[in-house]
Motif scaffolding. Structure first.
Motif, PDB file in Angstrom:
ATOM      1  N   CYS A 220       0.850  -1.185   0.000  1.00  0.00           N
ATOM      2  CA  CYS A 220       0.000   0.000   0.000  1.00  0.00           C
ATOM      3  C   CYS A 220       0.891   1.243   0.000  1.00  0.00           C
ATOM      4  O   CYS A 220       1.684   1.433   0.932  1.00  0.00           O
ATOM      5  N   PRO A 221       0.794   2.119  -1.004  1.00  0.00           N
ATOM      6  CA  PRO A 221       1.590   3.351  -0.992  1.00  0.00           C
ATOM      7  C   PRO A 221       0.976   4.374  -0.038  1.00  0.00           C
ATOM      8  O   PRO A 221      -0.125   4.883  -0.269  1.00  0.00           O
ATOM      9  N   MET A 222       1.688   4.678   1.041  1.00  0.00           N
ATOM     10  CA  MET A 222       1.152   5.566   2.075  1.00  0.00           C
ATOM     11  C   MET A 222       1.501   7.031   1.847  1.00  0.00           C
ATOM     12  O   MET A 222       1.157   7.871   2.682  1.00  0.00           O
ATOM     13  N   HIS A 223       2.153   7.324   0.751  1.00  0.00           N
ATOM     14  CA  HIS A 223       2.591   8.695   0.484  1.00  0.00           C
ATOM     15  C   HIS A 223       1.700   9.403  -0.522  1.00  0.00           C
ATOM     16  O   HIS A 223       2.004  10.527  -0.927  1.00  0.00           O
ATOM     17  N   THR A 224       0.607   8.792  -0.915  1.00  0.00           N
ATOM     18  CA  THR A 224      -0.238   9.342  -1.975  1.00  0.00           C
ATOM     19  C   THR A 224      -1.405  10.156  -1.429  1.00  0.00           C
ATOM     20  O   THR A 224      -1.811  10.001  -0.268  1.00  0.00           O
ATOM     21  N   ALA A 225      -1.972  10.987  -2.308  1.00  0.00           N
ATOM     22  CA  ALA A 225      -3.169  11.747  -1.942  1.00  0.00           C
ATOM     23  C   ALA A 225      -4.349  10.822  -1.702  1.00  0.00           C
ATOM     24  O   ALA A 225      -5.212  11.116  -0.863  1.00  0.00           O
ATOM     25  N   GLU A 226      -4.390   9.700  -2.408  1.00  0.00           N
ATOM     26  CA  GLU A 226      -5.489   8.741  -2.237  1.00  0.00           C
ATOM     27  C   GLU A 226      -5.469   8.148  -0.827  1.00  0.00           C
ATOM     28  O   GLU A 226      -6.521   8.017  -0.180  1.00  0.00           O
ATOM     29  N   PHE A 227      -4.296   7.791  -0.337  1.00  0.00           N
ATOM     30  CA  PHE A 227      -4.198   7.265   1.021  1.00  0.00           C
ATOM     31  C   PHE A 227      -4.581   8.344   2.031  1.00  0.00           C
ATOM     32  O   PHE A 227      -5.310   8.084   2.992  1.00  0.00           O
TER      33      PHE A 227
ATOM     34  N   ALA B  55      -0.673  -7.321  10.154  1.00  0.00           N
ATOM     35  CA  ALA B  55       0.293  -6.385   9.594  1.00  0.00           C
ATOM     36  C   ALA B  55       0.331  -6.572   8.082  1.00  0.00           C
ATOM     37  O   ALA B  55      -0.080  -7.613   7.561  1.00  0.00           O
ATOM     38  N   ALA B  56       0.819  -5.535   7.382  1.00  0.00           N
ATOM     39  CA  ALA B  56       0.794  -5.594   5.924  1.00  0.00           C
ATOM     40  C   ALA B  56       1.981  -4.829   5.348  1.00  0.00           C
ATOM     41  O   ALA B  56       2.496  -3.888   5.968  1.00  0.00           O
ATOM     42  N   PRO B  57       2.406  -5.206   4.124  1.00  0.00           N
ATOM     43  CA  PRO B  57       3.507  -4.484   3.463  1.00  0.00           C
ATOM     44  C   PRO B  57       3.036  -3.132   2.949  1.00  0.00           C
ATOM     45  O   PRO B  57       1.941  -3.014   2.386  1.00  0.00           O
ATOM     46  N   VAL B  58       3.856  -2.111   3.161  1.00  0.00           N
ATOM     47  CA  VAL B  58       3.509  -0.757   2.723  1.00  0.00           C
ATOM     48  C   VAL B  58       4.737  -0.103   2.106  1.00  0.00           C
ATOM     49  O   VAL B  58       5.870  -0.553   2.291  1.00  0.00           O
ATOM     50  N   GLU B  59       4.490   0.990   1.394  1.00  0.00           N
ATOM     51  CA  GLU B  59       5.559   1.824   0.843  1.00  0.00           C
ATOM     52  C   GLU B  59       5.428   3.210   1.470  1.00  0.00           C
ATOM     53  O   GLU B  59       4.431   3.902   1.268  1.00  0.00           O
ATOM     54  N   LEU B  60       6.425   3.622   2.245  1.00  0.00           N
ATOM     55  CA  LEU B  60       6.367   4.899   2.945  1.00  0.00           C
ATOM     56  C   LEU B  60       6.667   6.070   2.028  1.00  0.00           C
ATOM     57  O   LEU B  60       6.142   7.171   2.206  1.00  0.00           O
ATOM     58  N   ALA B  61       7.547   5.844   1.080  1.00  0.00           N
ATOM     59  CA  ALA B  61       7.935   6.811   0.066  1.00  0.00           C
ATOM     60  C   ALA B  61       8.466   5.986  -1.098  1.00  0.00           C
ATOM     61  O   ALA B  61       8.734   4.787  -0.932  1.00  0.00           O
ATOM     62  N   PRO B  62       8.598   6.562  -2.277  1.00  0.00           N
ATOM     63  CA  PRO B  62       9.126   5.766  -3.393  1.00  0.00           C
ATOM     64  C   PRO B  62      10.441   5.082  -3.025  1.00  0.00           C
ATOM     65  O   PRO B  62      11.411   5.726  -2.628  1.00  0.00           O
ATOM     66  N   GLY B  63      10.455   3.740  -3.095  1.00  0.00           N
ATOM     67  CA  GLY B  63      11.653   2.978  -2.784  1.00  0.00           C
ATOM     68  C   GLY B  63      11.886   2.694  -1.318  1.00  0.00           C
ATOM     69  O   GLY B  63      12.899   2.096  -0.964  1.00  0.00           O
ATOM     70  N   VAL B  64      10.965   3.099  -0.453  1.00  0.00           N
ATOM     71  CA  VAL B  64      11.133   2.867   0.990  1.00  0.00           C
ATOM     72  C   VAL B  64       9.999   1.978   1.468  1.00  0.00           C
ATOM     73  O   VAL B  64       8.860   2.427   1.634  1.00  0.00           O
ATOM     74  N   ASP B  65      10.313   0.705   1.698  1.00  0.00           N
ATOM     75  CA  ASP B  65       9.315  -0.280   2.105  1.00  0.00           C
ATOM     76  C   ASP B  65       9.327  -0.493   3.610  1.00  0.00           C
ATOM     77  O   ASP B  65      10.337  -0.273   4.283  1.00  0.00           O
ATOM     78  N   ALA B  66       8.198  -0.930   4.132  1.00  0.00           N
ATOM     79  CA  ALA B  66       8.069  -1.219   5.559  1.00  0.00           C
ATOM     80  C   ALA B  66       6.910  -2.184   5.745  1.00  0.00           C
ATOM     81  O   ALA B  66       6.191  -2.514   4.799  1.00  0.00           O
ATOM     82  N   THR B  67       6.738  -2.635   6.980  1.00  0.00           N
ATOM     83  CA  THR B  67       5.569  -3.421   7.363  1.00  0.00           C
ATOM     84  C   THR B  67       4.785  -2.606   8.380  1.00  0.00           C
ATOM     85  O   THR B  67       5.365  -2.057   9.328  1.00  0.00           O
ATOM     86  N   LEU B  68       3.476  -2.495   8.169  1.00  0.00           N
ATOM     87  CA  LEU B  68       2.637  -1.668   9.033  1.00  0.00           C
ATOM     88  C   LEU B  68       1.736  -2.548   9.881  1.00  0.00           C
ATOM     89  O   LEU B  68       0.994  -3.381   9.367  1.00  0.00           O
ATOM     90  N   VAL B  69       1.781  -2.360  11.197  1.00  0.00           N
ATOM     91  CA  VAL B  69       0.932  -3.105  12.128  1.00  0.00           C
ATOM     92  C   VAL B  69      -0.388  -2.376  12.283  1.00  0.00           C
ATOM     93  O   VAL B  69      -0.422  -1.216  12.703  1.00  0.00           O
ATOM     94  N   VAL B  70      -1.490  -3.040  11.950  1.00  0.00           N
ATOM     95  CA  VAL B  70      -2.816  -2.416  12.018  1.00  0.00           C
ATOM     96  C   VAL B  70      -3.729  -3.097  13.037  1.00  0.00           C
ATOM     97  O   VAL B  70      -4.850  -2.638  13.259  1.00  0.00           O
TER      98      VAL B  70
END
Length: 451
Positions: free
Chosen positions: A15-22, A39-54
């Protein structure tokens, strides 16, 4: 740029978390992620991946686990191996600093004690006394216009100016610090802004070593922990960063709630209730508290590799349906907006008082305050970490900008100030010799109050 982890066939899309849609509807994204696991895989910024605990329980477990997870970003393999560009917009918020937020164990305890002991010296009465004149000063800048952007004209500036006051900043340092902190949070040349903040704080520390005062900077210097200048600078950066952006968003989001729809003041919601509602449903810092697994871990069937960012979604955890009754009652003790575990926010009480004071001040000063656009027209500022409005346009009956003067001479009638455009502070005629010539907000405020 390479991403941190290779794409695994059949794995959920990041999930790209840096977008206007998010930014427009993060809760829809949290719900979708939670349906797949804790938890799920996310993209914090272009090229920066992380796992987000929800998931709420998983989030609490990670926040309290000091055995399997570290807060030290030097464990971030992709950054250490040069696979993340240093000018990435998320690096200033995630890269290691030797402060209480990014350290573990005995080092963390030493630094945190210096911070908490210094903050404990700020009693609630003093915070209110310092915040109220700043609120009056800012309201004076736009009250004669009948319209304002409560985000950028008020909620954004009040915490910046208040921290200048609490840290004991003189005029020049405070003006530069305010400008640089604003630029860093708005993503405007973050690296340069970070360098300017460092220079300002080192100058402030040198000043307070020579001339200590009744302020947080001096108290940190005097603390038995014996912090050196680098440590002092990084604790101050942490305190400003952890205070200014969340306060802006807490004030803005609560004002939006009070001014919109069925939750308007006409429906009887109090400012305190609005703050609690925001902490549960629109956490000012929605996703942060990055941890780094010290070994590969399994979170309810989600594998997280050692040395990869594991971020806590306060917004996602708080909206977990499993919370049931706690969510229904908005129980103050259950939400994670202040974090949990050894790195929980140490400034919960001051932060609440600041936001409440700011909200009450503007509602009392402008009693017919109303949104100037529909709620649907409001824009949320993109970014992976915050839940932040871009603007909050309001209208109201124009009133004289004499609130600051009234604080000086409450029994006298003082002349009105001249009308000023947005972001251009003016000095009340109480001190004509102090009229500003290309000064910043902080030096103008100091001219007025002679502090």
């Amino acid at each position: 740029m390479d991403s941190q982890q290779p794409t695994v066939p059949g794995a959920p899309a990041r999930c790209p978390m840096h977008t206007a849609e998010f930014a427009a509807d993060p809760h829809a994204a949290y719900d979708k992620m939670r349906a797949e696991g804790p938890a799920a895989p996310v993209e914090l910024a272009p090229g920066v991946d992380a796992t987000l605990v929800v998931d709420y329980q998983t989030a609490r477990s990670v926040l309290q686990n000091t055995t399997d997870f570290s807060k030290d970003a030097r464990h971030w393999k992709a950054l250490m191996e040069g696979r993340i560009a240093l000018d990435s917009p998320v690096v200033p918020m995630m890269a290691f600093r030797p402060n209480a937020m990014f350290t573990d164990g005995a080092v963390h305890l030493r630094l945190r004690k210096a911070v908490t002991d210094s903050l404990d010296r700020l009693n609630i009465g003093r915070i209110r006394r310092d915040a109220e004149p700043i609120a009056a000063f800012l309201i004076d800048q736009f009250s004669e216009r009948g319209r304002a952007d409560l985000l950028n004209d008020y909620a954004k500036l009040l915490p910046l100016l208040l921290f200048n006051r609490l840290f004991g900043c003189p005029a020049g340092i405070g003006d530069r610090l305010t400008t640089s902190m604003s630029a860093m949070f708005d993503g405007r040349d973050a690296l340069k802004a970070s360098e300017n903040i460092t220079a300002c704080l080192m100058e402030l520390i040198a000043l307070k070593r020579r001339e200590p005062g009744d302020d947080v900077t001096s108290w940190l210097i005097q603390h038995p922990a014996g912090l050196n200048d680098e440590e002092l600078k990084d604790q101050l950066v942490m305190m400003m960063g952890a205070g200014v952006e969340p306060e802006r968003n807490l004030i803005g989001n609560a004002l939006l709630l009070l001014l919109s729809g069925s939750s308007s003041r006409g429906a009887g919601m109090l400012p305190e209730e609005a703050i609690d509602h925001v902490l549960w449903n629109n956490s000012p810092i929605a996703n942060y508290a990055t941890h780094y697994p010290l070994r590969d871990v399994d979170l309810g069937g989600v594998r997280v590799e050692a040395g990869t960012p594991l971020m806590i979604s306060f917004g996602g955890a708080n909206s977990d349906p499993a919370l049931g009754a706690a969510r229904e009652s908005l129980s103050k003790g259950a939400h994670l907006a202040w974090g949990a575990g050894p790195h929980a926010c140490p400034a919960k009480s001051p932060a609440t008082v600041i936001s409440l004071t700011a909200i009450e001040a503007v509602l009392n000063a402008l009693p017919d305050l109303a949104l100037d656009v529909s709620v649907e027209e409001l824009q949320w500022r993109p970014g992976p970490f915050h839940r932040a409005l871009a603007t909050l346009p309001v209208r109201f009956t124009p009133t004289p900008g004499t609130r600051v003067a009234a604080l000086h001479t409450p029994a006298q009638t003082t002349p009105q100030t001249t009308t000023a455009p947005s972001h251009t502070p003016v000095t009340p005629s109480l001190h004509p010799e102090a009229k500003r010539v290309r000064k910043g907000f902080w030096s103008t405020f100091l001219d007025i109050f002679r502090v």
